[in-house]
Scaffold this motif. Structure first.
Motif, PDB file in Angstrom:
ATOM      1  N   LEU A 128       0.840  -1.210   0.000  1.00 45.84           N
ATOM      2  CA  LEU A 128       0.000   0.000   0.000  1.00 45.84           C
ATOM      3  C   LEU A 128       0.873   1.258   0.000  1.00 45.84           C
ATOM      4  N   LEU A 129       1.923   1.234   0.812  1.00 48.84           N
ATOM      5  CA  LEU A 129       2.814   2.403   0.866  1.00 48.84           C
ATOM      6  C   LEU A 129       3.464   2.648  -0.501  1.00 48.84           C
ATOM      7  N   GLU A 130       3.839   1.548  -1.147  1.00 47.56           N
ATOM      8  CA  GLU A 130       4.443   1.659  -2.476  1.00 47.56           C
ATOM      9  C   GLU A 130       3.519   2.443  -3.422  1.00 47.56           C
ATOM     10  N   CYS A 185      -3.668  -3.471  13.191  1.00 49.68           N
ATOM     11  CA  CYS A 185      -2.526  -4.073  13.875  1.00 49.68           C
ATOM     12  C   CYS A 185      -1.468  -2.999  14.114  1.00 49.68           C
ATOM     13  N   ASP A 186      -0.317  -3.401  14.672  1.00 47.97           N
ATOM     14  CA  ASP A 186       0.791  -2.485  14.930  1.00 47.97           C
ATOM     15  C   ASP A 186       1.247  -1.742  13.682  1.00 47.97           C
ATOM     16  N   GLU A 205       3.344   2.767  10.659  1.00 46.64           N
ATOM     17  CA  GLU A 205       3.572   3.150   9.261  1.00 46.64           C
ATOM     18  C   GLU A 205       2.861   4.449   8.902  1.00 46.64           C
ATOM     19  N   PHE A 206       1.859   4.823   9.668  1.00 50.82           N
ATOM     20  CA  PHE A 206       1.157   6.081   9.384  1.00 50.82           C
ATOM     21  C   PHE A 206       2.146   7.252   9.393  1.00 50.82           C
ATOM     22  N   ASP A 207       3.070   7.238  10.343  1.00 48.86           N
ATOM     23  CA  ASP A 207       4.066   8.315  10.413  1.00 48.86           C
ATOM     24  C   ASP A 207       4.898   8.383   9.130  1.00 48.86           C
ATOM     25  N   ILE A 208       5.141   7.234   8.534  1.00 50.11           N
ATOM     26  CA  ILE A 208       5.915   7.205   7.286  1.00 50.11           C
ATOM     27  C   ILE A 208       5.041   7.740   6.142  1.00 50.11           C
ATOM     28  N   TRP A 209       3.769   7.395   6.172  1.00 49.86           N
ATOM     29  CA  TRP A 209       2.832   7.953   5.178  1.00 49.86           C
ATOM     30  C   TRP A 209       2.828   9.478   5.267  1.00 49.86           C
ATOM     31  N   CYS A 224      10.355  -0.246  12.770  1.00 47.69           N
ATOM     32  CA  CYS A 224       9.659   0.591  11.805  1.00 47.69           C
ATOM     33  C   CYS A 224      10.066   2.058  12.033  1.00 47.69           C
ATOM     34  N   GLY A 225      10.429   2.707  10.959  1.00 47.43           N
ATOM     35  CA  GLY A 225      10.840   4.117  11.082  1.00 47.43           C
ATOM     36  C   GLY A 225      12.344   4.289  11.131  1.00 47.43           C
TER      37      GLY A 225
END
Lengths: 349, 419
Positions: free
Chosen positions: A54-56, A75-76, A81-85, B367-368
């Motif tokens: 999805l991120l891709e 999930c975790d 991953e939201f922060d990366i989005w 992650c991160g």
């Protein structure tokens, strides 16, 4: 029409709020034909194959009508991953919805607070008013969709509708304008009512569960090996329409309650209650076997598997667990395991 | 490149750690003998509330690290995998499953059946799933705390109702404990425990302050082991004495200009959980005159890092203050706060390079890290190295490869110092 994209490893996003704000709710799905090259620059390759996919897509560019994203805690993966989005995509509206892990009264109050915050941020970002009346209208619309899907779903066990075709339908509904979805579903229902059994009756009746499997080709692949998915325990399936939102209650409370009362997802607690959900479905639909598919690194499903395996063994229901990569090449390697499972079921007949 | 072996010096006080841990395990044994309630708890839960309710805490993660240090974790992990738990799942979890299944003694990482279990998803969902598995197997009650996740754009308004949700659950937890054990909540006792916990955390932070000095007076020889009282005994008096000794001895070293390493050349930061089965990896850094002077994971458990929470808050509102503290725990910072804290730490602790553990058993922490690495290089010109391995599963450490990576990394740092 502008859309709000949904990044959700369950189906806990209150689409009604998005609709009431005047947007199309559009759940994001993976694309198993692409490699997550860009995403792998942000997330290690030993993390969930689906969320990296999805991120891709998000990095490469989402549908141009998508003006915002709601990421809902499943999930975790979702919160981390939201922060990366946030760093990788440039949209005006980005909201993380803390759909609670627990399902009691305290959790309900919290979920209501978080939904109110979502409404407030939508109103501020897009200068719209998300009134109770609008949410009520959206609830009616979504309940209509749920009813239609419920009715259509039954044609799977009547061996009229292939599980893969139903899967594609639910997936489409989660992405398109909901009024269009109703037209689509009504037409499908009419068609099915006049259709005779087309599925090979020798096919083994299966309950499919596991990660949120979103590649219809995978479902088709399984069915082509001699199975019919008559029922499921998936987000692109029964979890999307099994219950209805109470139309007589205060709408936000009714939405929160709906999500906390619907059949539990593997990402929530206590996920062992899934056993009862699956068992009841398996018994009601008289399935020949249960197939549980985990995407590689999908921790919620991986943790539950040994317990489910033990419990279904006790019930003497054939159970197959599969761990798979998220690409179509890898499906082919699974043929032997599916075929062997088919043989096990056949020998019991 | 010099490869001459330079041994770092451990504090004498750290040697007393064994006594402290022994005291913890004796207390557990005593609790079973006396019929006192016991509870398993996961990292990040308010263990203080267990002690306040006169419940003996047991931390299966701590036990798992003991298995690893004694080279037993692989065996236990493989037992869990034989039971169907995937190769990709948390190695602490699998160590615990294997140890409990094989009825291992506490001395090698076994953990006895508790009266109840307390988990939370503050660090990871795994904690909750782990205890769900074991609570079902051992047939004991399980309470879990659902901690909302703070992300980079969480507003203060959101934090307020997050805290409210946590507070309500903490009171619910106390009711649960009363129901299971018959023990009532006692505010005075809770304050006493809170006071001890606060003091313990603050001394640990003082010890870390001393590491800002060049040379640093202590190394991972002291901190990785030294962490355990914070983890298992927050709220008890006895570890305070040990930490005070550690501080005093380290301060003497600072005053005398003595470092834990004779020729400290490279000051490193270690992000993540160490390889408990191979702690010599960290002391081996000394052969390159390199030393780790800050570990966010180890610092995080000092708990009282949020300036909004004062000693008075902790003493006057021992339950409520926990709600704020669990939301501001170093180990779970959102990416933006994590980057900010890394930048501050690098500056204050005079860090030359960062080692990031891409821990296959702790995906939330891993992650991160890729973004963190990139930002530290672009904005601070600080090099980082990502090491992919696992905290408790020795099968996932390719030691030769990692040593080669470290050698190259140190060479980069050396070249940069020459400039």
């Amino acid at each position: 029409m502008k859309k709000i994209g949904i990044f959700d490893s369950g189906v806990d996003t209150p689409e009604e709020i998005i609709l009431a704000a005047g947007f199309v709710s559009c759940r994001l799905f993976g694309d198993p034909t692409i490699e997550p090259d860009k995403a792998n620059e942000h997330i290690p390759p030993t993390h969930c194959v689906w969320t990296r996919n999805l991120l891709e897509q998000a990095i490469k560019g989402l549908d141009k009508d998508i003006v915002g994203i709601i990421a809902t805690h499943g999930c975790d993966r979702t919160n981390r991953e939201f922060d990366i989005w946030l760093k990788c995509i440039n949209l005006d509206f980005m909201f993380f919805l803390n759909s609670p892990f627990k399902r009691n009264k305290i959790a309900l109050k919290f979920f209501i607070d978080d939904m109110k915050e979502l409404i407030s941020q939508l109103e501020d970002s897009f200068s719209v008013k998300v009134s109770s009346e609008k949410i009520k209208v959206a609830i009616k619309l979504m309940n209509k969709i749920r009813s239609l899907l419920m009715e259509i779903s039954e044609f799977r066990s009547k061996m009229v509708l292939k599980g893969a075709e139903f899967h594609a339908l639910v997936k489409e509904v989660q992405q398109i304008d909901k009024n269009e979805a109703i037209k689509l579903l009504e037409a499908k229902l009419e068609e099915l009512k006049t259709k005779k059994t087309t599925v090979n009756k020798k096919y083994k009746k299966i309950l499919l569960t596991g990660s949120d499997l979103d590649d219809t080709e995978f479902i088709e692949y399984i069915e082509n090996l001699g199975f019919q998915i008559v029922i499921d325990d998936l987000g692109i399936g029964t979890k999307y329409f099994w219950n209805k939102v109470d139309e007589n209650k205060e709408p936000i409370e009714a939405l929160a309650e709906y999500h906390l009362k619907k059949p539990i997802h593997s990402t929530k607690f206590p996920s062992y209650e899934r056993y009862d959900v699956i068992k009841n479905l398996a018994e009601s639909y008289k399935v020949d076997g249960i197939i549980n598919v985990a995407h590689k690194f999908c921790e919620p499903v991986l943790y539950d598997h040994p317990y489910l395996s033990k419990k279904f063994k006790e019930l003497d229901i054939p159970y197959l667990f599969i761990e798979t990569e998220y690409n179509r090449e890898s499906y082919k390697q699974l043929a032997t395991r599916f075929e062997a499972f088919g043989e096990i079921i056949k020998r019991r007949d | 490149m010099s490869k001459e072996k330079k041994s770092g010096i451990m504090l004498n006080a750290t040697n007393k750690l064994k006594n402290e841990m022994g005291r913890h395990f004796l207390a557990i044994e005593q609790a079973y003998r006396d019929g006192k309630p016991t509870a398993w708890a996961t990292a990040g839960t308010p263990v203080e509330l267990l002690y306040a309710m006169d419940v003996q805490a047991m931390m299966p993660e701590n036990s798992a690290t003991i298995s690893a240090a004694l080279k037993q974790s692989k065996k236990f992990i493989e037992i869990a995998e034989d039971q169907g738990y995937s190769y990709d799942l948390c190695s602490y979890f699998k160590t615990n499953v294997g140890a409990v299944s094989s009825k291992a003694e506490m001395s090698v990482g076994g953990t006895r059946k508790p009266t109840f279990m307390l988990s939370s998803d503050v660090i990871c969902d795994t904690h909750v799933r782990w205890f769900q598995v074991q609570a079902e197997r051992l047939n004991v009650p399980h309470f879990t705390l659902d901690i909302p996740h703070v992300v980079s754009n969480t507003s203060n308004r959101q934090r307020e109702y997050f805290k409210k949700y946590i507070k309500e659950q903490l009171w619910e937890l106390l009711d649960f404990i009363t129901e299971v054990t018959g023990h009532e909540y006692n505010e005075e006792k809770a304050r006493e425990v809170a006071s001890n916990s606060y003091e313990l955390g603050k001394i640990w932070q003082d010890v870390f302050e001393l590491r800002k000095n060049v040379p640093s007076p202590i190394s991972t020889r002291d901190t990785f082991g030294g962490l355990f009282p914070l983890f298992t005994m927050p709220g008890l008096k006895s570890p305070i004495k040990l930490y005070k000794r550690m501080y005093k001895e380290a301060k003497l070293r600072v005053d005398a200009g003595v470092g834990a390493l004779e020729n400290e050349e490279f000051r490193l930061m270690w992000e993540g959980i160490p390889f408990w089965y191979n702690l010599k990896f960290f002391s081996n850094l000394e052969r390159w005159n390199a030393m780790i002077v800050y570990e966010p994971y180890v610092y995080a458990f000092s708990k009282y890092t949020n300036p909004n929470i004062t000693k008075d808050d902790v003493l006057n509102h021992p339950v409520e203050s926990m709600a704020e503290l669990v939301l501001s725990f170093w180990y779970i910072y959102d990416l933006e706060t994590r980057v900010k804290k890394f930048k501050e730490t690098i500056k204050e602790w005079k860090i030359d390079g960062v080692l990031l553990h891409n821990n296959m058993s702790c995906r939330p922490n891993s992650c991160g890290q890729y973004d963190l690495k990139r930002i530290l290089m672009e904005e601070l010109d600080i090099p980082s190295l990502i090491i992919t391995s696992d905290m408790n599963d020795p099968r996932k450490l390719n030691e030769t490869q990692v040593v080669n990576q470290i050698e190259s990394f140190i060479e980069i740092l050396r070249q940069r110092k020459k400039k």
